[in-house]
Write an enzyme that holds these catalytic residues in place. Structure first.
Site, PDB file in Angstrom:
ATOM      1  N   HIS A 176       0.860  -1.189   0.000  1.00  0.00           N
ATOM      2  CA  HIS A 176       0.000   0.000   0.000  1.00  0.00           C
ATOM      3  C   HIS A 176       0.893   1.235   0.000  1.00  0.00           C
ATOM      4  O   HIS A 176       1.385   1.675   1.035  1.00  0.00           O
ATOM      5  CB  HIS A 176      -0.911  -0.004   1.213  1.00  0.00           C
ATOM      6  CG  HIS A 176      -2.113   0.892   1.062  1.00  0.00           C
ATOM      7  ND1 HIS A 176      -2.147   1.957   0.189  1.00  0.00           N
ATOM      8  CD2 HIS A 176      -3.342   0.875   1.670  1.00  0.00           C
ATOM      9  CE1 HIS A 176      -3.317   2.556   0.258  1.00  0.00           C
ATOM     10  NE2 HIS A 176      -4.065   1.915   1.156  1.00  0.00           N
ATOM     11  N   HIS A 179      -2.652   6.984  -1.053  1.00  0.00           N
ATOM     12  CA  HIS A 179      -3.640   7.617  -0.177  1.00  0.00           C
ATOM     13  C   HIS A 179      -3.068   8.336   1.040  1.00  0.00           C
ATOM     14  O   HIS A 179      -3.755   8.559   2.027  1.00  0.00           O
ATOM     15  CB  HIS A 179      -4.669   6.575   0.306  1.00  0.00           C
ATOM     16  CG  HIS A 179      -5.295   5.812  -0.801  1.00  0.00           C
ATOM     17  ND1 HIS A 179      -6.056   4.679  -0.600  1.00  0.00           N
ATOM     18  CD2 HIS A 179      -5.271   6.007  -2.149  1.00  0.00           C
ATOM     19  CE1 HIS A 179      -6.475   4.205  -1.755  1.00  0.00           C
ATOM     20  NE2 HIS A 179      -6.008   4.991  -2.716  1.00  0.00           N
ATOM     21  N   TYR A 181      -0.568   7.241   2.983  1.00  0.00           N
ATOM     22  CA  TYR A 181       0.005   6.355   3.994  1.00  0.00           C
ATOM     23  C   TYR A 181       1.528   6.330   3.853  1.00  0.00           C
ATOM     24  O   TYR A 181       2.105   7.036   3.036  1.00  0.00           O
ATOM     25  CB  TYR A 181      -0.621   4.969   3.886  1.00  0.00           C
ATOM     26  CG  TYR A 181      -2.110   4.990   4.155  1.00  0.00           C
ATOM     27  CD1 TYR A 181      -2.611   5.549   5.336  1.00  0.00           C
ATOM     28  CD2 TYR A 181      -3.018   4.506   3.225  1.00  0.00           C
ATOM     29  CE1 TYR A 181      -3.974   5.601   5.575  1.00  0.00           C
ATOM     30  CE2 TYR A 181      -4.387   4.551   3.467  1.00  0.00           C
ATOM     31  CZ  TYR A 181      -4.854   5.104   4.638  1.00  0.00           C
ATOM     32  OH  TYR A 181      -6.204   5.169   4.890  1.00  0.00           O
TER      33      TYR A 181
END
Length: 378
Positions: A176, A179, A181
């Site tokens: 990930h 977004h 992060y």
């Protein structure tokens, strides 16, 4: 992007697709969606059944909800699953077996929230929140910045999670990096103001994410598939940009490709929107996945409001209902070679049989998304 004048066939999306350890029966993926249904970080029988139902409904690739890597500051919630610890790994093994039994493939999304963990975590509350520069997404101070020694330990946490995933039997992994992060915080100029070799120029800001990928590649071998999810937008900062031009985007992506990424998952809120609105010419309408594939040559996953008429930003509020719509624009992008796989999110929450219905010509039977009840997450 305008709608095609005549309906396009869906057959191409049901062709098999393979890249390294991923051997998929079709081009549909389940998008990763946080659920917080794993008490103490352990996915139970209900989680296995949740993913099994989507695999049984025709999804070729399950991408799990974000699952914490073994760093104490990875995230704030005690009910988000973890990819470490014997009990959690046994839970994930049951999930993997359930999906495989239905003929599906499954990869976990490895997750570290960085500064988005916040300042009041329930999980490991004594561990300070850390990020590239100790800055929240709005630029205000929060937590502390990583030292160089921290980065060495953090890199190994990503590697440990990846090795755990391979040992459990997952078919690959997704990192990930979107977004707002942790990995994305290194890439974004607002959250990375470091003055060492990990900050400053766009090239330097890609250094740590690329090092994570390279370290994982060395640990899991050449044949284990690594998917990398990235985005321009950040949580509550939907106008944020990593790159203002295709040339800048290539600078972001090229080091990740060199480090060992196999598939790039370009996260957008609306898959059909052009990635760069100030361009003219033949490529002006390319979405983010299309530009990603054009610039890197790698397979891409597109995502963003597939099959629904509202974006996800209100998805879990009282006015979050979305009606069903056709996928003609998606099919036109596929015909144009913009992506290799499509990730479907809320539509699969509402209707586990979404893929089978599409293949059978029963799109009119798709169930609208109306999440004002947590039961839809089952």
């Amino acid at each position: 992007m305008t709608e095609p004048s005549t309906p396009l066939p869906v057959d191409g999306l049901f062709e098999p697709f393979a890249v390294k350890s991923l051997n998929l029966k079709n081009r549909f993926a389940m998008a990763p969606m946080t659920r917080a249904f794993s008490p103490d970080g352990v996915p139970g029988d209900d989680v296995a059944e949740y993913y099994r139902r989507r695999a049984a409904g025709g999804v070729g690739l399950i991408i799990t909800e974000g699952t914490y890597i073994p760093d104490p500051a990875a995230g704030p919630h005690t009910r988000v699953p973890r990819l470490y610890g014997d009990e959690s790994l046994r839970g994930w093994k049951a999930v993997v077996d359930a999906v495989h039994a239905e003929g599906g493939s499954i990869i976990p999304q490895l997750w570290h929230l960085g500064v988005e963990r916040g300042d009041g975590p329930r999980l490991n509350p004594d561990a300070p929140t850390v990020s590239p520069s100790g800055l929240a997404l709005d630029g205000t101070p929060l937590g502390r910045a990583f030292t160089t020694a921290d980065l060495d330990d953090l890199r190994e946490s990503w590697v440990a999670a990846a090795v755990n995933a391979k040992d459990v039997g997952f078919d690959g992994i997704e990192l990930h990096g979107a977004h707002g992060y942790l990995l994305d915080e290194f890439l974004w100029a607002r959250t990375n103001v470091r003055t060492d070799g990990y900050g400053g120029s766009l090239h330097a800001r890609t250094r740590f994410p690329a090092e994570v990928v390279a370290a994982i590649r060395e640990a899991v071998g050449d044949d284990f598939a690594i998917v990398y999810r990235y985005s321009q937008w950040k949580s509550n900062h939907y106008d944020a940009r990593l790159a203002d031009s295709p040339a800048e985007l290539e600078q972001v992506l090229a080091p990740l490709v060199t480090a060992g990424v196999d598939v790039l998952h370009a996260s957008t809120r609306r898959h059909w929107e052009p990635a760069f609105t100030d361009l003219t010419g033949a490529d002006a309408d390319l979405g983010l996945a299309g530009w990603t594939k054009k610039l890197t040559g790698l397979p891409t996953i597109t995502v963003g409001s597939v099959g629904l008429d509202k974006v996800f930003t209100t998805a879990f509020t009282a006015d979050g209902a979305s009606g069903t719509v056709g996928i003609d624009r998606l099919l036109a992008q596929f015909e144009g070679g913009e992506f290799d796989m499509v990730a479907v999110g809320r539509a699969l929450l509402a209707d586990p049989q979404w893929v089978h219905k599409l293949q059978a010509g029963r799109a009119d039977d798709h169930i609208p998304y109306a999440n004002v009840h947590r039961e839809v997450l089952r």
